[in-house]
Design an enzyme around this catalytic site. Structure first.
Site, PDB file in Angstrom:
ATOM      1  N   HIS A  33       0.833  -1.217   0.000  1.00 29.11           N
ATOM      2  CA  HIS A  33       0.000   0.000   0.000  1.00 29.11           C
ATOM      3  C   HIS A  33       0.867   1.266   0.000  1.00 29.11           C
ATOM      4  CE1 HIS A  33      -3.922  -1.960   0.278  1.00 29.11           C
ATOM      5  NE2 HIS A  33      -3.290  -2.880   0.970  1.00 29.11           N
ATOM      6  N   ASP A  35       2.516   2.027  -2.998  1.00 34.11           N
ATOM      7  CA  ASP A  35       2.674   2.474  -4.397  1.00 34.11           C
ATOM      8  C   ASP A  35       1.819   3.699  -4.715  1.00 34.11           C
ATOM      9  OD1 ASP A  35       0.326   0.914  -4.438  1.00 34.11           O
ATOM     10  OD2 ASP A  35       0.898  -0.270  -6.207  1.00 34.11           O
ATOM     11  N   GLY A 126      -4.184 -12.589  -4.399  1.00 35.41           N
ATOM     12  CA  GLY A 126      -3.217 -11.515  -4.147  1.00 35.41           C
ATOM     13  C   GLY A 126      -1.968 -11.645  -4.998  1.00 35.41           C
ATOM     14  N   ASP A 174       1.625  -3.737  -9.548  1.00 32.93           N
ATOM     15  CA  ASP A 174       1.329  -5.034 -10.142  1.00 32.93           C
ATOM     16  C   ASP A 174       1.618  -5.057 -11.643  1.00 32.93           C
ATOM     17  OD1 ASP A 174       0.419  -5.280  -7.597  1.00 32.93           O
ATOM     18  OD2 ASP A 174      -1.703  -5.447  -8.119  1.00 32.93           O
TER      19      ASP A 174
HETATM   20  C1  GLA Z   1      -2.998  -4.294  -4.943  1.00 36.08           C
HETATM   21  C2  GLA Z   1      -2.851  -3.101  -5.891  1.00 36.08           C
HETATM   22  C3  GLA Z   1      -1.430  -2.550  -5.867  1.00 36.08           C
HETATM   23  C4  GLA Z   1      -0.947  -2.300  -4.442  1.00 36.08           C
HETATM   24  C5  GLA Z   1      -1.232  -3.494  -3.543  1.00 36.08           C
HETATM   25  C6  GLA Z   1      -0.922  -3.204  -2.106  1.00 36.08           C
HETATM   26  O1  GLA Z   1      -2.242  -5.371  -5.393  1.00 36.08           O
HETATM   27  O2  GLA Z   1      -3.186  -3.467  -7.203  1.00 36.08           O
HETATM   28  O3  GLA Z   1      -1.348  -1.393  -6.646  1.00 36.08           O
HETATM   29  O4  GLA Z   1      -1.513  -1.123  -3.933  1.00 36.08           O
HETATM   30  O5  GLA Z   1      -2.584  -3.921  -3.634  1.00 36.08           O
HETATM   31  O6  GLA Z   1       0.435  -2.984  -1.928  1.00 36.08           O
END
Ligand code: GLA
Length: 387
Positions: A33, A35, A126, A174
């Protein structure tokens, strides 16, 4: 994954001449969290990917088939046009549509095509199956229609697809990891400048293992709400410090100045983010120094923060995290957005077998669900495969 099946299916449905592409899911060692707060992340692509076979069809329609979504091999699952009004109703097809729209907004001229999508990135775990789908589609379209975009543009178009066609206000981690992944290396990414460096990751004597709780508790908007909390705190800090545009720019001292001026919930969330950005930087130093035990402890700290301050964990993830601690695992935490999915475990070789066996048995006994286990192999990013 054996891709011969989808190549065969493509031939049956659309004829010869399809080209095959892949884009992987990702892990993230630490930096969660951060980014969308312009901080740092430390992801790596994995050896599980979304694959597509694609070919222009000379029309102004996209014909898309996802055999994993519909086992009826003769069906063409989704057919849609290229204009903004043509958004398909199937969620998986919206990612393809979104990529077409976002690339067209960036100057591309994409005409109709046939596409089959499949993959082995577990959904809702995830591990970023959606980013893999976006990157795969974007990479394939870029190559097929000779659009000339660089990887960064494809990653940004993937993020914009989430924002504008899926409704998740995600950061760039991601899609960036899926596009830029490199076997054997994590990527230390500065999410503000998008400057990055490959961070070779081969800690002797340790393994990375994911344990999938096989539950997801994500309620609509939970993720976006956290982003909004961060933005509200930034707005409060910026009143006195206009140079602060993201939480990345604010140290803990600036945060302390707005105590009582923002909601306690927002304050606690922002505190986690500021700590997490620093934690990532510290962890990179520890990894460089080969101090894996201390790096592992940082992962536990991240879990505690994600669970208690950012509140994106759940009982199943907390249970697996506790078990990791109990069985002597060096580092463990919830990975990705949270609300379910996997824990990522940094575990010594000699403990590995016993830990996996016992933690999964304990979990099954507690929740009546058999968790899935994946050994992490850090692989390459989006690419064209030999047909
Ligand atoms: C998801 C979002 C990413 C990032 C993560 C938490 O995967 O797509 O952009 O914010 O959660 O780090």
């Amino acid at each position: 994954m054996d891709t011969s099946k989808i190549q065969e299916q493509f031939k049956e449905l659309y004829g010869e001449g399809g080209t095959i592409y892949a884009a992987p899911g990702r892990i993230n060692l630490i930096g969660e969290h951060t980014d969308y707060n312009a901080g740092f992340v430390l992801p790596g692509a994995i050896d599980k990917a979304i694959y597509c076979v694609i070919k222009p069809n000379g029309t102004d329609k996209i014909r898309a088939f996802a055999p994993d979504e519909n086992p009826d091999k003769t069906a063409i699952n989704s057919q849609f046009g290229l204009t903004e009004a043509d958004k398909p109703k199937e969620r998986w097809a919206q990612y393809i549509f979104g990529m077409v729209r976002e690339l067209n907004k960036r100057g591309a001229t994409i005409s109709g095509f046939d596409i089959i999508i499949s993959g082995d990135v577990p959904l809702g775990a995830g591990m970023s199956s959606s980013a893999a789908l976006e990157s795969c589609t974007g990479f394939a379209l870029n190559d097929t229609f000779q659009l000339g975009f660089d990887l960064k543009t494809i990653a940004l178009a993937g993020q914009a697809t989430e924002h504008n066609y899926v409704g998740v206000k995600c950061g760039i981690m991601d899609q960036f990891a899926s596009c830029f992944g490199k076997a054997g290396s994590l990527i230390r990414l500065d999410c503000r400048s998008l400057e990055y460096e490959y961070f070779p990751f081969n800690p002797q004597g340790y393994r990375l293992t994911l344990i999938n709780t096989c539950v997801t508790h994500m309620l609509g908007g939970e993720y976006n709400e956290r982003r909004e909390s961060c933005e509200r705190v930034v707005a409060a800090i910026a009143k006195n410090h206009p140079e602060v545009k993201f939480l990345r720019d604010a140290g803990i001292e600036y945060l302390r100045e707005v105590v009582g001026k923002v909601k306690t919930l927002d304050y606690i969330r922002a505190e986690f983010v500021i700590e997490e950005i620093q934690r990532l930087l510290d962890t990179c130093e520890l990894l460089t120094a080969g101090d894996y035990e201390s790096a592992g402890r940082k992962m536990y700290e991240t879990h505690a923060g994600l669970s208690r301050k950012y509140t994106v964990s759940c009982p199943e993830l907390d249970f697996l995290n506790e078990k990791a601690k109990q069985y002597g695992v060096s580092g463990s935490r919830v990975m990705g957005g949270g609300f379910g999915g996997c824990t990522i475990n940094f575990v010594k070789d000699e403990l590995h077998e016993e830990f996996v066996e016992q933690a999964t048995a304990d979990y099954e006994q507690q929740f009546g669900i058999k968790p899935k286990v994946y050994e992490v192999v850090i692989g390459d990013g989006a690419r064209k495969l030999e047909s």
